[in-house]
Design an enzyme around this catalytic site. Structure first.
Site, PDB file in Angstrom:
ATOM      1  N   ASP A  49       0.835  -1.196   0.000  1.00  0.00           N
ATOM      2  CA  ASP A  49       0.000   0.000   0.000  1.00  0.00           C
ATOM      3  C   ASP A  49       0.880   1.261   0.000  1.00  0.00           C
ATOM      4  OD1 ASP A  49      -3.098   0.695   0.536  1.00  0.00           O
ATOM      5  OD2 ASP A  49      -1.906   2.028   1.785  1.00  0.00           O
ATOM      6  N   ASP A  63      -8.117  -7.236  -5.018  1.00  0.00           N
ATOM      7  CA  ASP A  63      -7.953  -5.904  -4.431  1.00  0.00           C
ATOM      8  C   ASP A  63      -8.822  -4.918  -5.201  1.00  0.00           C
ATOM      9  OD1 ASP A  63      -6.987  -3.402  -3.506  1.00  0.00           O
ATOM     10  OD2 ASP A  63      -4.995  -4.223  -3.174  1.00  0.00           O
ATOM     11  N   HIS A  87      -6.838  -7.092  -0.767  1.00  0.00           N
ATOM     12  CA  HIS A  87      -5.807  -6.090  -0.494  1.00  0.00           C
ATOM     13  C   HIS A  87      -4.833  -6.563   0.581  1.00  0.00           C
ATOM     14  CE1 HIS A  87      -3.943  -2.180  -0.255  1.00  0.00           C
ATOM     15  NE2 HIS A  87      -4.247  -2.078   1.026  1.00  0.00           N
TER      16      HIS A  87
END
Length: 302
Positions: free
Chosen positions: A111, A252, A280
């Site tokens: 991320d 995701d 994710h």
């Protein structure tokens, strides 16, 4: 020892500009730097740290405002991508001054850890020996400045509106939804694990970083974080010769197949482990499947 399941690590602290940054520092050997994103914290790296600490020094910081690090108020911290990179630079500089090697670092990113980590790597390319890339980006969105259609209304509501602020700060909606299927994971987290993910944002005053990360997402030139992201993207070619492991959850809802394809284009020699049933938080969904790949990669067998 912590009270979080699967996270039996001693806490370490680094003070910078009056704020204490918390980090995990486990094992000995070549250093592995684990960088989390939003709205998670070093807890997400617990399984890789446990798997690698017998042969590697595993360092997993919590960004300021996240995890067990200090939680400044709105005016107590810059809340920018550049400030995150500066924090990381200061921490690693401190560790090197205290005896960590200057070279041979593995950079593992998820991320927001991608742009933070690669911007740091662009400052010190000689330090980086390997890359581990998990559902992140370190380049402008391949879709341009568009947010994918299913996400466009909630993204802009959270980023720009007073309602979004109330959902962030009063109800912790972003962190709560990110730990539930189908937005963050594809299978439900165990109750205690989800509680550990949410613990650092239990109080409204501890949720500022979550929203400020969303507000700082660089979508186009002119956004404050754009120059840092663009600089990181330009530097990616410096690392194309390194061993690279990509672990990707295809379900995701933010970091989609186009972003994975861009990583593969920039690193054609990378080993890509793609999981159609993972979201994710792919480490939560893949379990030992990805850990086996990571261990083999770090051992030089991949």
């Amino acid at each position: 020892m912590s009270g979080f399941p699967g996270y039996p690590f001693a806490s370490h602290w680094f003070e910078r500009d009056g704020h204490r940054l918390h980090y995990v520092d486990e094992g000995t050997g070549p250093p592995v730097l684990f960088l989390h994103g939003n709205p998670s914290w070093s807890y997400m790296w617990r399984y890789p740290v446990l798997a690698l600490r017998d042969r590697f020094r595993c360092i997993a910081p919590d960004h300021i405002g996240m995890g067990l690090s200090d939680k400044p108020d709105e005016d107590g911290y810059a809340w920018t991508l550049a400030s995150r990179v500066d924090d990381l630079d200061a921490l690693t500089g401190h560790l090197i001054a205290a005896g960590a090697p200057e070279r041979g670092w593995t950079l593992a990113m998820h991320d927001w850890g991608g742009p933070i980590g690669m911007a740091w790597a662009a400052r010190h390319p000689e330090r980086v020996a390997r890359l581990v890339v998990l559902n992140t980006a370190a380049f402008p969105n391949p879709h341009g400045d568009r947010v994918r259609p299913p996400l466009r209304p909630p993204f802009w509501m959270l980023r720009e509106t007073a309602l979004g602020e109330r959902l962030f700060l009063r109800h912790n909606a972003f962190a709560r939804l990110a730990t539930l299927p189908p937005l963050g994971v594809r299978r439900p987290m165990p109750r205690a694990v989800r509680a550990a993910y949410l613990a650092p944002t239990a109080e409204p005053g501890n949720r500022i970083a979550v929203r400020r990360f969303v507000q700082d997402v660089p979508l186009r030139p002119g956004d404050p974080a754009w120059p840092v992201l663009h600089g990181a993207a330009e530097a990616l070619e410096w690392f194309a010769h390194l061993p690279v492991l990509i672990g990707w959850g295809l379900r995701d809802v933010v970091f989609d197949r186009a972003i994975l394809d861009e990583w593969c284009r920039r690193f054609p020699g990378a080993r890509a482990c793609v999981y159609p049933d993972a979201g994710h938080y792919m480490l939560e969904d893949t379990g030992y499947r990805f850990l086996t790949e990571l261990h083999a990669f770090m051992s030089g067998r991949r």
